[in-house]
Motif scaffolding. Structure first.
Motif, mmCIF file in Angstrom:
data_model
loop_
_atom_site.group_PDB
_atom_site.id
_atom_site.type_symbol
_atom_site.label_atom_id
_atom_site.label_comp_id
_atom_site.label_asym_id
_atom_site.label_seq_id
_atom_site.Cartn_x
_atom_site.Cartn_y
_atom_site.Cartn_z
ATOM 1 N N PRO A 154 130.632 -7.038 60.665
ATOM 2 C CA PRO A 154 131.854 -6.540 61.320
ATOM 3 C C PRO A 154 131.639 -5.326 62.217
ATOM 4 C CG PRO A 154 132.254 -7.017 58.998
ATOM 5 C CD PRO A 154 130.789 -7.090 59.201
ATOM 6 N N HIS A 155 130.529 -4.636 62.056
ATOM 7 C CA HIS A 155 130.247 -3.464 62.893
ATOM 8 C C HIS A 155 129.587 -3.847 64.223
ATOM 9 C CE1 HIS A 155 131.403 -0.554 59.848
ATOM 10 N NE2 HIS A 155 130.699 -1.225 58.957
ATOM 11 N N ILE A 156 129.229 -5.109 64.397
ATOM 12 C CA ILE A 156 128.617 -5.577 65.639
ATOM 13 C C ILE A 156 129.739 -5.944 66.599
ATOM 14 C CG2 ILE A 156 127.126 -7.306 66.711
ATOM 15 C CD1 ILE A 156 125.706 -7.571 63.969
ATOM 16 N N LYS A 157 129.963 -5.141 67.611
ATOM 17 C CA LYS A 157 131.106 -5.335 68.503
ATOM 18 C C LYS A 157 130.729 -6.029 69.809
ATOM 19 C CE LYS A 157 133.815 -3.561 65.537
ATOM 20 N NZ LYS A 157 134.624 -4.512 64.727
ATOM 21 N N LEU A 158 129.536 -5.780 70.323
ATOM 22 C CA LEU A 158 129.131 -6.335 71.611
ATOM 23 C C LEU A 158 127.652 -6.680 71.585
ATOM 24 C CD1 LEU A 158 130.925 -3.696 73.888
ATOM 25 C CD2 LEU A 158 131.616 -6.100 73.659
ATOM 26 N N LEU A 159 127.263 -7.593 72.482
ATOM 27 C CA LEU A 159 125.861 -7.956 72.650
ATOM 28 C C LEU A 159 125.485 -7.857 74.122
ATOM 29 C CD1 LEU A 159 127.039 -10.483 70.462
ATOM 30 C CD2 LEU A 159 124.591 -10.359 70.075
ATOM 31 N N LYS B 125 134.311 -10.097 77.949
ATOM 32 C CA LYS B 125 133.154 -9.609 78.687
ATOM 33 C C LYS B 125 133.521 -8.297 79.372
ATOM 34 C CE LYS B 125 131.142 -14.165 79.252
ATOM 35 N NZ LYS B 125 130.269 -15.036 80.052
ATOM 36 N N LEU B 126 132.641 -7.298 79.212
ATOM 37 C CA LEU B 126 132.894 -5.954 79.720
ATOM 38 C C LEU B 126 131.703 -5.473 80.529
ATOM 39 C CD1 LEU B 126 134.337 -4.387 76.425
ATOM 40 C CD2 LEU B 126 135.648 -5.317 78.346
ATOM 41 N N ILE C 45 129.063 -8.689 75.918
ATOM 42 C CA ILE C 45 130.048 -9.676 75.466
ATOM 43 C C ILE C 45 130.319 -9.523 73.977
ATOM 44 C CG2 ILE C 45 129.206 -11.251 77.258
ATOM 45 C CD1 ILE C 45 127.996 -12.994 75.047
ATOM 46 N N THR C 46 131.524 -9.903 73.570
ATOM 47 C CA THR C 46 131.837 -9.942 72.147
ATOM 48 C C THR C 46 131.194 -11.186 71.534
ATOM 49 O OG1 THR C 46 133.953 -10.964 72.768
ATOM 50 C CG2 THR C 46 133.977 -8.610 72.242
ATOM 51 N N PRO C 47 130.814 -11.137 70.247
ATOM 52 C CA PRO C 47 130.102 -12.267 69.646
ATOM 53 C C PRO C 47 130.838 -13.603 69.748
ATOM 54 C CG PRO C 47 129.906 -10.336 68.244
ATOM 55 C CD PRO C 47 130.875 -9.971 69.337
#
Length: 331
Positions: free
Chosen positions: A160-165, A2-3, A201-203
């Motif tokens: 793979p290009h989806i890094k964060l939500l 989480k960022l 957040i990362t998936p």
């Protein structure tokens, strides 16, 4: 992982936030900002993950209490913000309410518009607007942040290009939309700055709730402390995030830090409520011949949040009031 971004300058200061959203640590020694981290994700992501593990294990001596009030949107500004309308039943309802047929292509090709991205609203900042008559509305959505995406990326290649939500409040000015769309050139004045959740957040943080590039949790929206809607974001999502990303990159490459939104989360089961005022008003028009729910007034408050199965907040809450904007007088 989480960022978040602490308010500082134009692009914030990168924070790693604990899983329970109680503690954070500044990540300046890895990357000064989230955009800088995304620009070099292959190198920064492992270091950020190490910080995240240390923080969750209680091994960060320099950690601080996490306060969403101090945060900008995770990306305070972005190179690109493209918002889709992946819940086609919502689009169909909008058009039905005004007596317009929906082209069959809407079920096979996503709708998309490009919004302003040079400055987003913080998740706890006021929504400043000058006139209630514009038809002020919230829209509860989910968004992804990408790394560098090559032109022509297919849906099969996209995940793979989806890094964060993140979560989104895509503010809309409903009474300005018809005039703009009538010109045949899309949204502009009717789509002011959006706000995103305190935390991205990362998936993998979603566990089994991240399936088929969809988020299978309910999105909870409160208006003035009353529950307005809690539809399931994984249900009735016609186009998943991989398909939305493929649509955006059809004939252009995307740079790291590009944001793609889902559009208003909506379920065919109307008992789950709505994530925007326009949808509620449309249902009233279809049932009663007129809308009885007003658009937002100055002082109204909207809260958008997603909880996991244990009732814990995943992204923190977007919690905002609509307030009157008064232009500053020049000296």
């Amino acid at each position: 992982m989480k960022l978040a971004s602490l308010k500082q300058g134009r692009d914030g200061q990168l924070l790693v936030v604990s899983r329970d959203l109680s503690r954070a640590v500044k990540a300046w020694d890895v990357a000064p900002t989230l955009q800088a981290a995304l620009d070099n994700w292959a190198e920064t992501e492992p270091a950020l993950q190490r910080l995240y593990r240390q923080l969750n294990d209680g091994h960060c001596a320099n950690s601080l209490a996490f306060n969403a009030e101090d945060c900008a949107s995770p990306l305070p500004r972005a190179y690109q913000w493209a918002d889709g309308s992946a819940y086609v039943n919502h689009v169909e309802l909008v058009r039905k309410a005004r007596g317009a047929d929906m082209p069959a292509s809407f079920w096979t090709e996503p709708l998309m518009y490009q919004g302003m991205s040079d400055g987003f609203i913080g998740p706890r900042d006021d929504i400043l607007l000058a006139d209630e008559s514009w038809g002020i509305d919230f829209e509860g959505e989910i968004a992804i942040i990408t790394d560098d995406v090559p032109m022509g990326t297919t849906a099969a290649q996209a995940e793979p290009h989806i890094k964060l939500l993140m979560l989104v409040n895509d503010v809309s000015l409903r009474n300005l939309i018809p005039g703009e769309l009538g010109k045949g050139f899309g949204f502009f004045q009717s789509k002011p700055a959006s706000a995103f959740s305190p935390v991205a957040i990362t998936p993998d943080e979603l566990g089994d709730a991240w399936q088929d590039c969809k988020v299978h949790h309910r999105l909870r929206v409160h208006l003035n402390d009353a529950l307005f809607g809690e539809p399931d974001a994984g249900t009735d999502m016609t186009f998943n995030f991989a398909e939305l990303l493929a649509h955006v990159s059809f004939n252009r490459a995307l740079c790291a830090g590009s944001i793609i939104g889902s559009g208003t989360v909506s379920n065919l089961d109307r008992s789950t409520g709505s994530c925007c005022l326009a949808e509620r008003r449309m249902l009233e028009m279809l049932a009663d011949g007129q809308a009885s729910t007003p658009f937002m007034k100055f002082g109204d408050r909207v809260r958008i949040e997603m909880l996991n199965t244990e009732g814990e907040s995943l992204f923190g809450a977007i919690d905002q009031r609509v307030m009157r904007y008064t232009a500053k007088k020049e000296a």
